[in-house]
Design an enzyme around this catalytic site. Structure first.
Site, PDB file in Angstrom:
ATOM      1  N   VAL A 111       0.851  -1.186   0.000  1.00 33.17           N
ATOM      2  CA  VAL A 111       0.000   0.000   0.000  1.00 33.17           C
ATOM      3  C   VAL A 111       0.888   1.239   0.000  1.00 33.17           C
ATOM      4  O   VAL A 111       1.896   1.280   0.714  1.00 33.17           O
ATOM      5  CB  VAL A 111      -0.926   0.013   1.235  1.00 33.17           C
ATOM      6  CG1 VAL A 111      -1.935   1.148   1.136  1.00 33.17           C
ATOM      7  CG2 VAL A 111      -1.627  -1.332   1.391  1.00 33.17           C
ATOM      8  N   GLU A 112       0.514   2.210  -0.796  1.00 33.51           N
ATOM      9  CA  GLU A 112       1.329   3.416  -0.960  1.00 33.51           C
ATOM     10  C   GLU A 112       1.715   4.080   0.356  1.00 33.51           C
ATOM     11  O   GLU A 112       2.802   4.628   0.500  1.00 33.51           O
ATOM     12  CB  GLU A 112       0.545   4.405  -1.823  1.00 33.51           C
ATOM     13  CG  GLU A 112       1.187   5.757  -1.910  1.00 33.51           C
ATOM     14  CD  GLU A 112       0.294   6.769  -2.602  1.00 33.51           C
ATOM     15  OE1 GLU A 112      -0.147   6.505  -3.721  1.00 33.51           O
ATOM     16  OE2 GLU A 112       0.040   7.828  -2.000  1.00 33.51           O
ATOM     17  N   THR A 113       0.820   4.045   1.323  1.00 34.09           N
ATOM     18  CA  THR A 113       1.093   4.705   2.597  1.00 34.09           C
ATOM     19  C   THR A 113       2.109   3.949   3.458  1.00 34.09           C
ATOM     20  O   THR A 113       2.541   4.468   4.473  1.00 34.09           O
ATOM     21  CB  THR A 113      -0.215   4.841   3.405  1.00 34.09           C
ATOM     22  OG1 THR A 113      -0.949   3.606   3.289  1.00 34.09           O
ATOM     23  CG2 THR A 113      -1.069   5.963   2.873  1.00 34.09           C
TER      24      THR A 113
END
Lengths: 307, 258, 258, 307
Positions: free
Chosen positions: B50-52
């Site tokens: 996930v990008e975060t």
């Protein structure tokens, strides 16, 4: 010298008064509908700090309100949206009407700019943005938004250099902090560790203040040590209506309500600002006005079911 | 024949581009549904990033945000955006990434920034986010979108995320990292994939019951056409069961079931 | 008068260069003793940063390595070498750093790499470690060393860690970050500090009972001399008690007590 | 593609056989007398992998043994010493006799080179090494050891660019790992996180294998996720005679004994290698030969008193 070891616990009002100034570049914590620094953003709106440049990765609700309140001159960011709740409408309208300078980067590009700042470097290379129109933008203020370099170890290969981003002050809402200013972020940390460490000063609001003894017993858990932090504001629900991992889910109802007034703009939006922000002395007042203990309990339970 | 919605068809078809063991960078929406479906069907060792920050969560259905606790559930590591987009993606480890956008042109460039002039846009969109990074570094790019004519112009108003830019040499001339990606656009009418020798999108497949002419009528550019255009396999009963029971049980994204 | 060893005198004098609240980057040996002494005496809010990562540990006496659990005890954060040397030091946050080396020349350059030719050295030393980084970025550099003639040449065989390189403009010409550091060399004979206007070491203080001639006789370069050379204050009884009881109770580093 | 999700647990012998090759660039974990990757280094010595380039920050005991065994062509590092136990004597002698290429950087420079590798970048800027003779060195193999750049945002300001360092294989000893290959380093992490992530393949030995369920219950604790790791070797005492934080202190007696034979070199050293490494089939055999259960217990208790 890093930041001192104590004397950092203060109210949002005190922290914003002493660390945010007109014309400042403000680093924005959170991403989309998670851990936006709402309590601190509200306080900046109440104090009417002007001509701000907001920097971050995904600039979402907190940014939209500060733009909506007319405090923002420029944003440097990767996105402005609230995911399934739609665009950041006040930001979008201001951009479309030319009232706002929007300096677009990719998310990795922004994180790389913060990384450079956090390491005391003037710039950071990246291989993103090549071939895109993100490299066709002009400078807003004479500062080059990027520079191309021929890779000295592979002539003919272009590399993008990005200038360090070093906010004057960052506002971040986290799960835990201690009175020294040590910061514990739980779950995703997005661009915050690099942004915090790149900033000249940092205001952290937190769900809970923990003892420094607890921090020292679990140094593995500390995300950012106190030497980077100026002010610690104890503010439960400080990210509401966005979520705080392990504490509460986002409030979809309130977000939808905000998006409706933000989309329509004009008087409806002014009324929202008046009622929910200007008309509240503190963030606790805001919570009391816009939500209820029952609803907050529900959001807390809803999060706990997902852990 | 099992009945299914177009969204379900698109999602299942997209998932077929994901292989077991792939590292998949994904946000929310239909891409999340497609990759979660792959994980629950044929790619049990797929790794979500996930990008975060979170790596390899055991996603709880149905996340609605990259900051959703459902995409952090039992991750093997929480991390930062720099870890995800720098340390995995730019590092060259991402096999598959999903993109979305307001415009996709014949070179598979994507625009999610502005319609009109950048400095005084007619419409301002959210911007790149991680999309430009995904398009720059992932080995395979998947785009799931409704097939609307205005979405498929000859040339994007603004290239937010590079496809093949202006032809087969576009990425090379721009200095983008190798290997250059496979790109597939999955719509409710067709699956178009990049023809690397021409750097342009080519109709490879048609959705069941759709004709090539329908695709042409709904596309502002003239797509290449594969020598043999095949029909997309509809989802099986078993696939639909997984999709409906395990991936999006509340119909958060897949609302239009028939 | 209280009796003390020369090492004790050097350590206490070095500690006087540390102010409360300072961030101090420190390894082991006498520098560690000096900074731990500062922490326990006049600088209770001093922040240790250890090169390997730990921040603000409540050091247990007496660490013998930067990997020693004693320098990790109750740290507020464990971290990496990049955090310490990049995120604190190069970031400009380190107030004080200690160096050591085989040679220190008149410009306060330090050699810890080779005697003789780099490619075929007569003597090979361990190398920079973090020393070059400390010399490049800290605001104040402290060097504690025995005053032996061969240690103080006109010019280092190899500049591992830059002082003022070749004079007042040396750091500027090299492009080193500002502000340019204060540098003090504390030996058993003298305290020499950099005269920034000349970029050269200057005798500022003498150890009790030592003459300027003794310093000159034991130094291969001709040091500048301050207009008023003062005598270093000997450690007080209270200082010695802290040093001996709290800082190095086992005499790990301070062996030569009188 | 990252590394697969399973099938990674193997013996040191298997791991070194499959991942270390003649001519490889090997990333060395640990620093000075802490967490050196001794068990894996011994195995490389036993298998006689040749013409190695060793890279790391502080190259200490493990490096000294590999140089002493004649396997090393070059080191790229910041230091070669064992702190109060003295120089890495075999490394030093080889350098003085011109039998070894030594490419010196500062510690931050090496960490920066690994950072570049870990982010997929060709180089990393630094403001270290300016004005020093570390920028007066020649290249050993035609690859520029650094490059100077005029800061595009501040003309006249030189910046050093350092080439990414991407080891073919890294060897690291850590506290915990699971069968997926997730790595938990406790205490200082030195240059290891960046080095591991920059490496083409990674062998990790660990004090304990923990369950993946435990890892998933505490994702905050994971230092490096499994996608970077190829092999996990369960090897208690795998850093002996150097220390492993929370497990055991370094063994000063054995270190002194090693330093004595390393300093004298010649036959005494050959005998040491023969007896303590070549003559042992596994690291467990080595431990049995050179130390005792009582001594190991003592080192463990000594560490526990310091936590």
């Amino acid at each position: 010298m890093g930041k001192p070891i104590g004397g950092k616990i203060m109210t949002a009002k005190e922290a914003v008064e002493s660390l945010v100034f007109d014309g400042a570049t403000v680093g924005m914590g959170g991403q989309s509908i998670g851990r936006c620094s709402m309590a601190l953003a509200h306080e900046i709106v109440r104090q009417g700090k002007k001509d701000l440049t907001l920097v971050g990765c995904n600039l979402a609700l907190s940014t939209d309100i500060m733009v909506g309140a007319g405090l923002v001159k420029r944003t440097e960011c990767g996105t402005g949206n609230l995911e399934r709740f739609g665009t950041a409408f006040r930001w979008r309208e201001a951009a479309e009407q030319g009232r706002l300078e929007v300096d677009d980067y990719s998310h990795l590009a922004m994180a790389s700019r913060f990384l450079a700042g956090s390491l005391g470097l003037p710039f950071m290379p990246t291989k993103s943005m090549l071939g895109s129109d993100l490299l066709n933008k002009k400078s807003f203020d004479g500062v080059k938004p990027f520079e191309m370099l021929d890779n000295p170890w592979n002539p003919g290969e272009p590399v993008v250099l990005l200038p360090a981003c070093t906010p004057d002050v960052s506002i971040v809402h986290v799960q835990k902090a201690d009175e020294m200013g040590n910061v514990i972020i739980e779950g995703f940390t997005t661009h915050e560790p690099e942004m915090i460490k790149a900033s000249k000063s940092v205001i952290v609001s937190c769900e809970e203040i923990v003892s420094s003894d607890e921090v020292r017993r679990n140094p593995d858990r500390t995300t950012v040590p106190y030497i980077f932090v100026d002010a610690v504001v104890e503010q439960p629900w400080g990210a509401y209506p966005t979520s705080t991992y392990r504490y509460y889910e986002h409030d979809a109802d309130h977000l939808s309500r905000y998006q409706a007034v933000a989309r329509s703009g004009g008087e409806a939006y002014e009324e929202y600002l008046q009622e929910s922000i200007y008309g509240c002395e503190t963030f606790a007042d805001h919570l009391e006005k816009v939500t209820s203990t029952e609803r907050l309990d529900e959001l807390r339970r809803s999060m706990h079911r997902l852990l | 024949m099992t009945e299914y919605a177009l969204d379900e068809l698109m999602v299942v078809e997209a998932s077929r581009h994901i292989e077991d063991g792939n590292i998949v960078m994904v946000g929310t929406g239909l891409p999340m549904v497609a990759s979660l479906f792959a994980l629950k069907s044929h790619a049990p060792n797929m790794c979500y990033v996930v990008e975060t920050g979170p790596v390899a969560p055991e996603v709880i259905p149905t996340p609605t945000s990259v900051s959703d606790p459902r995409v952090m559930y039992r991750a093997v590591r929480f991390g930062s955006l720099l870890d995800a987009l720098g340390g995995v993606l730019q590092r060259g480890l991402a096999d598959v990434a999903f993109l979305g956008g307001a415009q996709i042109d014949q070179f598979a460039n994507v625009n999610s920034t502005v319609i009109g002039d950048y400095d005084r846009p007619k419409v301002r969109f959210p911007g790149s986010g991680g999309a430009n990074d995904l398009a720059s570094h992932a080995k395979k790019i998947l785009i799931i979108t409704r097939h609307e004519k205005r979405r498929f112009p000859e040339r994007c108003d603004f290239i937010t995320s590079p496809g093949y830019i202006d032809g087969p040499q576009g990425r090379k001339n721009a200095g983008l990292p190798q290997p250059y990606p496979d790109i597939s656009v999955i719509t409710d009418l067709t699956v178009m994939s990049i023809d690397k020798s021409k750097g342009r999108l080519r109709v490879d497949k048609l959705m069941p019951g759709v004709s090539l002419d329908q695709v042409r009528e709904n596309t502002l550019f003239e797509p290449l056409v594969a020598p043999e255009v095949v029909t997309v396999d509809p989802p099986t009963r078993a696939e639909l069961r997984i999709l409906r029971d395990e991936v999006d049980p509340d119909g958060t994204y897949l609302k239009g079931r028939e």
